[in-house]
Design a protein around this motif. Structure first.
Motif, mmCIF file in Angstrom:
data_model
loop_
_atom_site.group_PDB
_atom_site.id
_atom_site.type_symbol
_atom_site.label_atom_id
_atom_site.label_comp_id
_atom_site.label_asym_id
_atom_site.label_seq_id
_atom_site.Cartn_x
_atom_site.Cartn_y
_atom_site.Cartn_z
ATOM 1 N N ASN A 72 3.340 -0.675 12.873
ATOM 2 C CA ASN A 72 4.376 0.364 12.917
ATOM 3 C C ASN A 72 4.699 0.952 11.555
ATOM 4 O O ASN A 72 5.849 1.050 11.158
ATOM 5 C CB ASN A 72 5.656 -0.180 13.549
ATOM 6 N N LYS A 73 3.685 1.367 10.844
ATOM 7 C CA LYS A 73 3.920 1.944 9.526
ATOM 8 C C LYS A 73 3.279 3.307 9.422
ATOM 9 O O LYS A 73 2.256 3.585 10.037
ATOM 10 C CB LYS A 73 3.420 1.010 8.434
ATOM 11 N N GLY A 74 3.921 4.173 8.650
ATOM 12 C CA GLY A 74 3.421 5.517 8.455
ATOM 13 C C GLY A 74 3.108 5.758 6.995
ATOM 14 O O GLY A 74 3.699 5.145 6.113
ATOM 15 N N ASP A 75 2.219 6.673 6.754
ATOM 16 C CA ASP A 75 1.790 7.002 5.396
ATOM 17 C C ASP A 75 2.708 8.080 4.830
ATOM 18 O O ASP A 75 2.777 9.182 5.368
ATOM 19 C CB ASP A 75 0.350 7.506 5.442
ATOM 20 N N PRO A 76 3.422 7.783 3.730
ATOM 21 C CA PRO A 76 4.308 8.793 3.140
ATOM 22 C C PRO A 76 3.573 10.046 2.672
ATOM 23 O O PRO A 76 4.203 11.061 2.435
ATOM 24 C CB PRO A 76 4.955 8.072 1.956
ATOM 25 N N ALA A 77 2.237 9.999 2.553
ATOM 26 C CA ALA A 77 1.483 11.202 2.191
ATOM 27 C C ALA A 77 1.714 12.308 3.211
ATOM 28 O O ALA A 77 1.663 13.493 2.882
ATOM 29 C CB ALA A 77 -0.006 10.887 2.069
ATOM 30 N N VAL A 78 2.022 11.930 4.453
ATOM 31 C CA VAL A 78 2.320 12.903 5.506
ATOM 32 C C VAL A 78 3.566 13.720 5.151
ATOM 33 O O VAL A 78 3.707 14.873 5.567
ATOM 34 C CB VAL A 78 2.506 12.178 6.861
ATOM 35 N N SER A 84 11.686 13.953 10.828
ATOM 36 C CA SER A 84 11.551 12.539 11.194
ATOM 37 C C SER A 84 10.764 12.392 12.490
ATOM 38 O O SER A 84 9.910 11.507 12.609
ATOM 39 C CB SER A 84 12.930 11.896 11.350
ATOM 40 N N PHE A 85 11.053 13.249 13.461
ATOM 41 C CA PHE A 85 10.327 13.212 14.725
ATOM 42 C C PHE A 85 8.840 13.505 14.498
ATOM 43 O O PHE A 85 7.967 12.804 15.008
ATOM 44 C CB PHE A 85 10.917 14.204 15.722
ATOM 45 N N ILE A 86 8.556 14.529 13.710
ATOM 46 C CA ILE A 86 7.170 14.898 13.443
ATOM 47 C C ILE A 86 6.462 13.773 12.680
ATOM 48 O O ILE A 86 5.324 13.424 12.985
ATOM 49 C CB ILE A 86 7.097 16.242 12.694
ATOM 50 N N PHE A 87 7.153 13.179 11.696
ATOM 51 C CA PHE A 87 6.580 12.042 10.955
ATOM 52 C C PHE A 87 6.274 10.890 11.910
ATOM 53 O O PHE A 87 5.208 10.286 11.853
ATOM 54 C CB PHE A 87 7.544 11.588 9.855
ATOM 55 N N TYR A 88 7.197 10.618 12.798
ATOM 56 C CA TYR A 88 7.022 9.536 13.769
ATOM 57 C C TYR A 88 5.821 9.807 14.683
ATOM 58 O O TYR A 88 4.981 8.949 14.902
ATOM 59 C CB TYR A 88 8.302 9.361 14.586
ATOM 60 N N ILE A 89 5.730 11.017 15.218
ATOM 61 C CA ILE A 89 4.634 11.366 16.129
ATOM 62 C C ILE A 89 3.291 11.322 15.399
ATOM 63 O O ILE A 89 2.320 10.754 15.899
ATOM 64 C CB ILE A 89 4.868 12.754 16.774
ATOM 65 N N ILE A 90 3.230 11.919 14.211
ATOM 66 C CA ILE A 90 1.978 11.907 13.460
ATOM 67 C C ILE A 90 1.578 10.470 13.130
ATOM 68 O O ILE A 90 0.430 10.076 13.311
ATOM 69 C CB ILE A 90 2.094 12.755 12.171
ATOM 70 N N SER A 91 2.538 9.681 12.654
ATOM 71 C CA SER A 91 2.237 8.312 12.240
ATOM 72 C C SER A 91 1.888 7.403 13.407
ATOM 73 O O SER A 91 0.965 6.597 13.319
ATOM 74 C CB SER A 91 3.427 7.716 11.491
ATOM 75 N N SER A 92 2.623 7.521 14.496
ATOM 76 C CA SER A 92 2.438 6.581 15.604
ATOM 77 C C SER A 92 1.343 6.994 16.583
ATOM 78 O O SER A 92 0.764 6.150 17.251
ATOM 79 C CB SER A 92 3.746 6.389 16.372
ATOM 80 N N GLN A 128 0.812 -1.219 0.000
ATOM 81 C CA GLN A 128 0.000 0.000 0.000
ATOM 82 C C GLN A 128 0.848 1.272 0.000
ATOM 83 O O GLN A 128 0.325 2.366 -0.019
ATOM 84 C CB GLN A 128 -0.921 0.025 1.223
ATOM 85 N N GLY A 129 2.150 1.129 0.045
ATOM 86 C CA GLY A 129 3.022 2.296 0.014
ATOM 87 C C GLY A 129 3.405 2.844 1.367
ATOM 88 O O GLY A 129 4.027 3.889 1.463
ATOM 89 N N TYR A 130 3.042 2.175 2.447
ATOM 90 C CA TYR A 130 3.395 2.658 3.776
ATOM 91 C C TYR A 130 4.858 2.354 4.097
ATOM 92 O O TYR A 130 5.433 1.405 3.585
ATOM 93 C CB TYR A 130 2.508 2.006 4.849
ATOM 94 N N VAL A 131 5.452 3.179 4.954
ATOM 95 C CA VAL A 131 6.841 3.001 5.359
ATOM 96 C C VAL A 131 6.875 2.728 6.868
ATOM 97 O O VAL A 131 6.070 3.276 7.614
ATOM 98 C CB VAL A 131 7.693 4.241 5.013
ATOM 99 N N SER A 132 7.795 1.901 7.274
ATOM 100 C CA SER A 132 7.941 1.613 8.699
ATOM 101 C C SER A 132 8.537 2.842 9.387
ATOM 102 O O SER A 132 9.659 3.247 9.099
ATOM 103 C CB SER A 132 8.861 0.416 8.904
ATOM 104 N N TYR A 133 7.793 3.433 10.297
ATOM 105 C CA TYR A 133 8.342 4.584 11.011
ATOM 106 C C TYR A 133 9.386 4.144 12.018
ATOM 107 O O TYR A 133 10.199 4.940 12.460
ATOM 108 C CB TYR A 133 7.277 5.473 11.639
ATOM 109 N N GLU A 134 9.391 2.863 12.353
ATOM 110 C CA GLU A 134 10.445 2.340 13.228
ATOM 111 C C GLU A 134 11.799 2.436 12.534
ATOM 112 O O GLU A 134 12.818 2.673 13.177
ATOM 113 C CB GLU A 134 10.145 0.893 13.633
#
Length: 136
Positions: A116-122, A100-108, A52-58
């Motif tokens: 543990n995956k985040g949407d690259p659209a963010v 990276s921190f903001i991506f992690y917080i928004i995603s998690s 689906q295009g998600y990336v592991s924020y871990e």
């Protein structure tokens, strides 16, 4: 228990009363996602994307934790009288770490997904960090 909007605002200084964030599904493609993870977040390790295009924020978190650990170890090896006050980071590195921190917080915390995956659209929100405080 989760992070509330008030907690998020206190931690990041970002509010919930601005323009809608420019989320863009085009960033969910693996090729563009890899490019943005590299340029906006500074993550140079091999990043796995789901179908689906998600990336592991871990992966993002672990990359920066290791970078900081390595830089700090090198700083500690310098003679005390030759050490700068703190390890030096470039403006680009600081922006990438902040993104990276903001991506992690928004995603998690705000857009919780399983595994543990985040949407690259963010990442569209992180292209210009000076604008991020204007988004809702």
């Amino acid at each position: 228990m989760t992070l509330t909007p008030a907690d998020f605002t206190v931690i990041t200084g970002l509010g919930f009363d601005g323009e809608a964030a420019p989320l863009d599904s085009r960033y969910q493609t693996a090729a563009l996602g890899v490019e943005l993870v590299g340029t906006l977040l500074g993550v140079t390790t091999r990043t796995r994307f789901t179908a689906q295009g998600y990336v592991s924020y871990e992966v993002v978190y672990k990359f920066w934790a290791e970078c900081i650990r390595t830089r700090l170890a090198a700083w500690r090896e310098l003679p005390v009288d030759a050490r700068p006050a703190a390890p030096a980071y470039t403006r680009e590195e600081r922006d990438q770490a902040a993104g990276s921190f903001i991506f992690y917080i928004i995603s998690s915390q705000l857009l919780c997904t399983s595994q543990n995956k985040g949407d690259p659209a963010v990442l569209a929100c992180l292209q210009d960090l000076s604008l991020i405080s204007t988004y809702d």
